[in-house]
Design an enzyme around this catalytic site. Structure first.
Site, PDB file in Angstrom:
ATOM      1  N   ASP A   1       0.681  -1.730   0.147  1.00 15.83           N
ATOM      2  CA  ASP A   1      -0.052   0.144   0.345  1.00 15.83           C
ATOM      3  C   ASP A   1       0.923   1.380  -0.198  1.00 15.83           C
ATOM      4  OD1 ASP A   1      -2.335  -1.675  -0.338  1.00 15.83           O
ATOM      5  OD2 ASP A   1      -2.250  -2.103   2.222  1.00 15.83           O
TER       6      ASP A   1
ATOM      7  N   LYS B   1       2.013   2.078  -4.831  1.00 18.36           N
ATOM      8  CA  LYS B   1       2.685   1.380  -6.450  1.00 18.36           C
ATOM      9  C   LYS B   1       1.227   1.761  -7.614  1.00 18.36           C
ATOM     10  CE  LYS B   1       2.127  -2.196  -4.282  1.00 18.36           C
ATOM     11  NZ  LYS B   1       1.983  -2.530  -2.706  1.00 18.36           N
TER      12      LYS B   1
ATOM     13  N   GLY C   1      -4.798  -4.104  -4.044  1.00 10.16           N
ATOM     14  CA  GLY C   1      -5.746  -3.256  -3.746  1.00 10.16           C
ATOM     15  C   GLY C   1      -4.882  -2.052  -4.567  1.00 10.16           C
ATOM     16  N   HIS C   2      -4.419  -1.909  -5.552  1.00 12.10           N
ATOM     17  CA  HIS C   2      -4.011  -1.047  -6.252  1.00 12.10           C
ATOM     18  C   HIS C   2      -5.261   0.907  -6.436  1.00 12.10           C
ATOM     19  CE1 HIS C   2      -0.466  -3.201  -7.235  1.00 12.10           C
ATOM     20  NE2 HIS C   2      -0.779  -3.180  -6.423  1.00 12.10           N
TER      21      HIS C   2
ATOM     22  N   GLN D   1       2.024  -6.150  -3.439  1.00  9.76           N
ATOM     23  CA  GLN D   1       2.898  -6.047  -2.128  1.00  9.76           C
ATOM     24  C   GLN D   1       3.856  -5.460  -1.534  1.00  9.76           C
ATOM     25  OE1 GLN D   1       1.609  -9.568  -3.760  1.00  9.76           O
ATOM     26  NE2 GLN D   1      -0.511  -8.174  -2.651  1.00  9.76           N
TER      27      GLN D   1
END
Ligand code: GDP
Ligand code: IMO
Ligand code: MG
Length: 427
Positions: free
Chosen positions: A13, A16, A40-41, A223
């Site tokens: 988080d 990225k 979750g981007h 990640q």
């Protein structure tokens, strides 16, 4: 600079998604190489705000091809939902390809992720429960089902019959859960196969040709290094290799190929799930960071644990990945603090150390040694040049550069593409 990897330097988080969405403007190919729907981007651009779990963050540019590599574990359900959402928002998703070698997340993986976590009780890892861990377990156990198998329905039925028999023994005999129906799982995956068939292909030639044409390729890490299966805070890690080296096996790429490795770091630290985090703040300062930055998980909505920047951990990440540069994100979150702390070492068992320990039990006992830095207390989110930043913000960035032992190439001062200060050009 044709091949650039963007890698999380902390516990995920780091931003990225934002960095890849920004850099992808100049890229020909954007590729995910590890992780799965646990990622979750968040991408905030003219199309809206998106939380991408599987689709690479380069999907928004009409000239950019996107690829899900063999190292990714794909949930067809999550992917199809994501594609539908993107299409509804006017994003063309036809330039996506999925490697035939990417493993699939099956219904028993998601079930087992939940059952295993429940069985761990107080020692739960705090996984995203998206089935990622069990899917990687099956890959290594040679029980996995790969995306390419969706294209051969007869073969799929035979594999699934064999695997599901074993999984049902596990579900019923170990966990006392009801068995899954072969017919139902098979029918569902045949339907997924019909929907995903246009995307599934041999992806190695796509990368090979892009390399031959010297196109710009962006590798989108998921990640973060401290969640890496080998170098993270084991066992409180994910089941893949988010480090830059993971891109080689996660795509079928030679280590000779990579040109630039960009580590993404927040200007402070967060973590979701269990495991040690030496700079975690359980007080109102931690709560202030969470509220100002809205630190809640993009995948699970869980509140993220917040704390000061940990330079010991970041330096370790810089070494493991051999970062050429760092993208420092969320600097603006610190705009209002009168004083900011940076962890420069740990105190443990009466000793002072500046190495990141391999043992989570040791890390758990580490007390951070802080350096206190005066805050700049003025807004930065509208600034676009390093020299325009308040002098104290410049000093903070330079101090982090020294401590991480890596140049900071990019500073992010807001979630949108344009809220970025390029300190040293990457592309
Ligand atoms: P990722 O998983 O590394 O892509 O990061 P996430 O998307 O899970 O979390 C990063 C969050 O920070 C998202 O909500 C982004 O929109 C947001 N973000 C990224 N860069 C910045 C920044 O420089 N400032 C602020 N305020 N938010 C940012
Ligand atoms: P992005 O790509 C933050 C964490 C989980 C848990 C541990 C294991 O958005 O940075 P898993 O479901 O992978 O078996 O969970 O890893 N985790 C993440 N934390 N960002 C992520 O991805 C994460 N992916 C997994 O919270 O602690
Ligand atoms: Mg995320």
């Amino acid at each position: 600079m044709p091949l650039i990897a963007v890698v999380g330097a902390q516990w995920g988080d780091e931003g990225k998604g934002k960095v890849v969405d920004l850099l992808a403007e100049k890229a020909d190919l954007v590729v995910r190489f590890s992780g799965g729907p646990n990622a979750g981007h968040t991408v905030s651009n003219p199309y809206g705000e998106f939380r991408l779990h599987l689709v690479p963050s380069g999907i928004f540019y009409p000239h950019t091809r996107c690829l899900i590599g063999n190292g990714v574990v794909v949930s067809p359900a999550v992917l199809l939902e994501e594609l539908e959402h993107l299409q509804k928002k006017g994003v063309d998703t036809s330039r996506l390809s999925i490697s035939t070698r990417a493993h699939l997340i099956m219904p028993y993986h998601t079930l087992l992720d939940k059952l295993e976590e429940e069985a761990r009780g107080s020692k739960a890892l705090g996984t995203t429960r998206s089935g990622v861990g069990p899917a990687y377990m099956d890959k290594v156990a040679r029980l996995g089902i790969r995306a390419g198998e969706l294209l051969d329905k007869e073969g799929l039925l035979q594999r699934l019959r064999f695997v599901l028999e074993q999984k049902n023994i596990l579900l019923t005999k170990v966990y006392g859960a009801p068995p899954l129906s072969l017919e139902e799982v098979y029918d569902q995956y045949c339907q997924y196969g019909d929907c995903l068939a246009p995307f599934i292909c041999e992806t190695e030639p796509i990368i090979k040709e892009a390399l031959e044409r010297e196109e710009i390729i962006l590798l989108e890490g998921a990640q973060g290094t401290l969640l890496d299966i080998d170098f993270g805070t084991y066992p409180y890690v994910t089941s893949s290799s988010p480090v830059a080296a993971g891109a080689f096996v996660g795509l079928g790429l030679s280590p000779k190929r990579i040109d630039y490795i960009l580590g993404v770091c927040k200007a402070y630290t967060t973590r979701v799930g269990g495991g040690p985090m030496p700079t975690e703040l359980g007080d109102e300062t931690g709560e202030s960071i969470r509220q100002i930055a809205h630190e809640y998980g993009a995948t699970t909505g869980r509140p993220r644990r917040c704390g000061w920047f940990d330079a010991v951990a970041a330096r370790f990440s810089a070494y493991i990945n051999s970062f050429n540069g760092v993208a420092l994100t969320r600097l603006d979150v610190l705009d209002t603090f009168a004083s900011i702390k940076v962890c420069t070492g740990y105190k443990v068992n009466g000793d002072i150390i500046d190495q990141f320990p391999s043992s989570s039990a040791v890390l758990q006992r580490c007390q951070p040694i802080y350096e206190e830095i005066p805050g700049w207390q003025s807004p930065t989110t509208h600034l676009r040049h390093f020299e325009a930043l308040p002098p104290l913000a410049q000093s903070y960035i330079k101090r982090l550069e020294e401590l991480i032992a890596c140049p900071i190439s990019l500073v992010s001062v807001g979630p949108r593409r344009e809220q970025t200060i390029i300190v040293r050009p990457i592309l």
